[in-house]
Design an enzyme around this catalytic site. Sequence first.
Site, PDB file in Angstrom:
ATOM      1  N   GLU A  52       0.838  -1.208   0.000  1.00 25.69           N
ATOM      2  CA  GLU A  52       0.000   0.000   0.000  1.00 25.69           C
ATOM      3  C   GLU A  52       0.870   1.255   0.000  1.00 25.69           C
ATOM      4  O   GLU A  52       0.580   2.238  -0.679  1.00 25.69           O
ATOM      5  CB  GLU A  52      -0.926   0.013   1.242  1.00 25.69           C
ATOM      6  CG  GLU A  52      -1.962  -1.103   1.271  1.00 25.69           C
ATOM      7  CD  GLU A  52      -1.428  -2.427   1.813  1.00 25.69           C
ATOM      8  OE1 GLU A  52      -0.213  -2.620   1.867  1.00 25.69           O
ATOM      9  OE2 GLU A  52      -2.269  -3.274   2.171  1.00 25.69           O
ATOM     10  N   CYS A  76      -2.365  -3.304   7.069  1.00 20.74           N
ATOM     11  CA  CYS A  76      -1.915  -3.461   8.466  1.00 20.74           C
ATOM     12  C   CYS A  76      -2.190  -2.202   9.271  1.00 20.74           C
ATOM     13  O   CYS A  76      -2.298  -1.098   8.720  1.00 20.74           O
ATOM     14  CB  CYS A  76      -0.438  -3.813   8.504  1.00 20.74           C
ATOM     15  SG  CYS A  76       0.625  -2.455   8.018  1.00 20.74           S
ATOM     16  N   CYS A  85      -0.027   0.780   7.199  1.00 22.88           N
ATOM     17  CA  CYS A  85      -0.674   1.123   5.933  1.00 22.88           C
ATOM     18  C   CYS A  85      -1.988   1.858   6.177  1.00 22.88           C
ATOM     19  O   CYS A  85      -2.355   2.750   5.419  1.00 22.88           O
ATOM     20  CB  CYS A  85      -0.908  -0.139   5.114  1.00 22.88           C
ATOM     21  SG  CYS A  85       0.647  -0.835   4.543  1.00 22.88           S
ATOM     22  N   SER A 167      24.016 -38.651  -5.080  1.00 26.15           N
ATOM     23  CA  SER A 167      22.836 -38.236  -5.838  1.00 26.15           C
ATOM     24  C   SER A 167      23.146 -38.213  -7.331  1.00 26.15           C
ATOM     25  O   SER A 167      24.146 -37.669  -7.780  1.00 26.15           O
ATOM     26  CB  SER A 167      22.374 -36.873  -5.326  1.00 26.15           C
ATOM     27  OG  SER A 167      22.696 -35.884  -6.215  1.00 26.15           O
ATOM     28  N   ARG A 183      12.094 -24.376  -4.644  1.00 22.32           N
ATOM     29  CA  ARG A 183      13.057 -23.903  -3.641  1.00 22.32           C
ATOM     30  C   ARG A 183      12.965 -22.392  -3.482  1.00 22.32           C
ATOM     31  O   ARG A 183      13.070 -21.858  -2.384  1.00 22.32           O
ATOM     32  CB  ARG A 183      14.478 -24.289  -4.054  1.00 22.32           C
ATOM     33  CG  ARG A 183      14.743 -25.770  -3.906  1.00 22.32           C
ATOM     34  CD  ARG A 183      16.171 -26.087  -4.285  1.00 22.32           C
ATOM     35  NE  ARG A 183      16.450 -27.505  -4.094  1.00 22.32           N
ATOM     36  CZ  ARG A 183      17.641 -28.044  -4.302  1.00 22.32           C
ATOM     37  NH1 ARG A 183      18.647 -27.294  -4.704  1.00 22.32           N
ATOM     38  NH2 ARG A 183      17.818 -29.337  -4.094  1.00 22.32           N
ATOM     39  N   ASP A 199      24.144 -37.674  -0.107  1.00 19.13           N
ATOM     40  CA  ASP A 199      23.910 -36.981  -1.386  1.00 19.13           C
ATOM     41  C   ASP A 199      24.783 -35.731  -1.544  1.00 19.13           C
ATOM     42  O   ASP A 199      25.025 -35.281  -2.654  1.00 19.13           O
ATOM     43  CB  ASP A 199      22.438 -36.534  -1.513  1.00 19.13           C
ATOM     44  CG  ASP A 199      21.507 -37.712  -1.709  1.00 19.13           C
ATOM     45  OD1 ASP A 199      21.996 -38.851  -1.720  1.00 19.13           O
ATOM     46  OD2 ASP A 199      20.290 -37.476  -1.848  1.00 19.13           O
ATOM     47  N   LEU A 203      21.322 -27.536  -1.987  1.00 16.75           N
ATOM     48  CA  LEU A 203      19.978 -27.119  -1.545  1.00 16.75           C
ATOM     49  C   LEU A 203      19.646 -25.660  -1.803  1.00 16.75           C
ATOM     50  O   LEU A 203      18.761 -25.097  -1.164  1.00 16.75           O
ATOM     51  CB  LEU A 203      19.774 -27.405  -0.049  1.00 16.75           C
ATOM     52  CG  LEU A 203      19.721 -28.855   0.379  1.00 16.75           C
ATOM     53  CD1 LEU A 203      19.301 -28.933   1.840  1.00 16.75           C
ATOM     54  CD2 LEU A 203      18.720 -29.651  -0.460  1.00 16.75           C
ATOM     55  N   ARG A 206      19.085 -22.368  -7.920  1.00 24.44           N
ATOM     56  CA  ARG A 206      20.089 -21.995  -8.922  1.00 24.44           C
ATOM     57  C   ARG A 206      19.452 -21.482 -10.216  1.00 24.44           C
ATOM     58  O   ARG A 206      20.028 -21.584 -11.286  1.00 24.44           O
ATOM     59  CB  ARG A 206      21.016 -23.188  -9.196  1.00 24.44           C
ATOM     60  CG  ARG A 206      21.837 -23.538  -7.962  1.00 24.44           C
ATOM     61  CD  ARG A 206      22.998 -24.440  -8.251  1.00 24.44           C
ATOM     62  NE  ARG A 206      22.635 -25.817  -8.509  1.00 24.44           N
ATOM     63  CZ  ARG A 206      22.297 -26.705  -7.570  1.00 24.44           C
ATOM     64  NH1 ARG A 206      22.230 -26.335  -6.297  1.00 24.44           N
ATOM     65  NH2 ARG A 206      22.022 -27.950  -7.883  1.00 24.44           N
TER      66      ARG A 206
HETATM   67  C1  AOF Z   1       0.280  -4.793   4.592  1.00 16.69           C
HETATM   68  N1  AOF Z   1       0.870  -4.726   3.369  1.00 16.69           N
HETATM   69  O1  AOF Z   1       2.396  -5.388   1.875  1.00 16.69           O
HETATM   70  C2  AOF Z   1       2.255  -6.581   3.892  1.00 16.69           C
HETATM   71  C3  AOF Z   1       1.595  -6.695   5.148  1.00 16.69           C
HETATM   72  O2  AOF Z   1       7.477  -6.514   9.978  1.00 16.69           O
HETATM   73  P1  AOF Z   1       6.480  -5.518   9.482  1.00 16.69           P
HETATM   74  O3  AOF Z   1       6.385  -4.306  10.328  1.00 16.69           O
HETATM   75  O4  AOF Z   1       6.705  -5.195   8.030  1.00 16.69           O
HETATM   76  O5  AOF Z   1       5.025  -6.196   9.577  1.00 16.69           O
HETATM   77  C4  AOF Z   1       4.790  -7.477   9.113  1.00 16.69           C
HETATM   78  C5  AOF Z   1       3.324  -7.737   9.071  1.00 16.69           C
HETATM   79  O6  AOF Z   1       2.698  -6.867   8.120  1.00 16.69           O
HETATM   80  C6  AOF Z   1       2.932  -9.122   8.608  1.00 16.69           C
HETATM   81  O7  AOF Z   1       2.947 -10.057   9.652  1.00 16.69           O
HETATM   82  C7  AOF Z   1       1.519  -8.877   8.120  1.00 16.69           C
HETATM   83  O8  AOF Z   1       0.647  -8.746   9.211  1.00 16.69           O
HETATM   84  C8  AOF Z   1       1.639  -7.511   7.473  1.00 16.69           C
HETATM   85  N2  AOF Z   1       1.953  -7.635   6.049  1.00 16.69           N
HETATM   86  N3  AOF Z   1       0.605  -5.798   5.434  1.00 16.69           N
HETATM   87  O9  AOF Z   1      -0.528  -3.936   4.947  1.00 16.69           O
HETATM   88  C9  AOF Z   1       1.848  -5.549   2.985  1.00 16.69           C
HETATM   89  N4  AOF Z   1       3.245  -7.437   3.540  1.00 16.69           N
HETATM   90 ZN    ZN Z   2       1.107  -2.528   5.869  1.00 16.59          ZN
END
Ligand code: AOF
Ligand code: ZN
Length: 371
Positions: A52, A76, A85, A167, A183, A199, A203, A206
């Site tokens: 955001e 958030c 945000c 491997s 991965r 092996d 991990l 690549r």
């Molecule tokens: C959003 N927009 O693009 C994402 C969100 O470690 P911080 O402070 O960056 O917070 C991580 C938390 O933010 C994560 O656990 C989740 O709740 C939220 N992620 N939220 O508004 C985003 N990536």
């Molecule tokens: Zn956020």
Amino acid sequence: MEIALDLARKCSGFTFPNPPVGCVIVEYDKIKKDHKIVSYGQTQISGRPHAEFNAIKQTFFKTKKDYICYSSLEPCCHKGRSESCVSQILRTPIKKVVFSVIDPDKRVKGKGKEILKEYGISVSSGLLKKSAIDLYSGYFLNRIFGRPKITLKIASSLDGKIYGNKSKWITNEITRSFVHTLRFENDAILIGGNTAKVDNPRLDCRLKGLEGFSPIKIVISKSFDLSKNLKIFSTKPKVKIIVFTTNLKKKKDFISKKNIEFHILDEKEFNIKNIIKKLTLYGISNVLVEGGAKINSFFLKENLVDDLIITRGNFFLGKDGLDTLVNISKKSNINKNNFILKKVWNFKNDVIEYYNNVKYEKLLKEIYTEF
Ligand code: AOF
Ligand code: ZN
């Protein structure tokens, strides 16, 4: 919302430890009754800035227009590594926020929605929720159930055998690129000590340009009788390596390796369920198990495999091959792992089968109802 979800999918694998989010800002012309996308944003590498923030930063807000913010996840509202945000949205002329699914992180979990509403923003949620839950499945398991999503990958021959010592490739080049994509997408990759020794795998991922996004390596070994010169410990670029063992003495041999963290467990604590719980604390939401017969069996005995991927090459191993599982008998009851075939791909003569565990599908349904 489809675009927002697509943006989120496209940054998936880059944003650890944060979930990948996509955001789209739409401008509305009240007179012409016309909507148009004016900017978009994605969660950046390592998780910040959030989607955001990026979308808002790039929007030139005009006084005579209305604005709608579409986000794949609830914005958030916690003050994390920078401003939330929700606070950023409230400082703009955005009048409406549409997001797909509630953020299950306990710092947010509906509070983002409530705050926006309190400030007079019109909020709606649930659009394309199923797709969002599929995308965030590992993140939901981490935040709600305290465990990551487990994908078990087995590379087998036509007669269902795996290679024993040293491997060698069972599958072709295209299939191996596919495995490297797995991965890249997963936060962590897990193997047992025996596979690390016999092996001697690296991990890492690549795929060209994605080498820096290799997963965290997890080694499970009671005895941990491993040399620090094994490729897994010396490959560059260095990634975090987490070791689970009961052998306290071995730790000092690795003292110079700053990227290795040891969990010394006692006999009672040394079990898969306990180990994967501990991974949640690192923010790990998805684990790819490339384990060897013993580790495969541990996970299946506990019915802990959510996704099962079998990559099958086009030749027989016969006596040169090993069984996919060890110490499994009728009593082990592994058929309580009820797998549903979801997709089949073929890369030239290789076949890739992708299964979901019924138990995992039930969890996703519960999540769908609750969020
Ligand atoms: C959003 N927009 O693009 C994402 C969100 O470690 P911080 O402070 O960056 O917070 C991580 C938390 O933010 C994560 O656990 C989740 O709740 C939220 N992620 N939220 O508004 C985003 N990536
Ligand atoms: Zn956020």
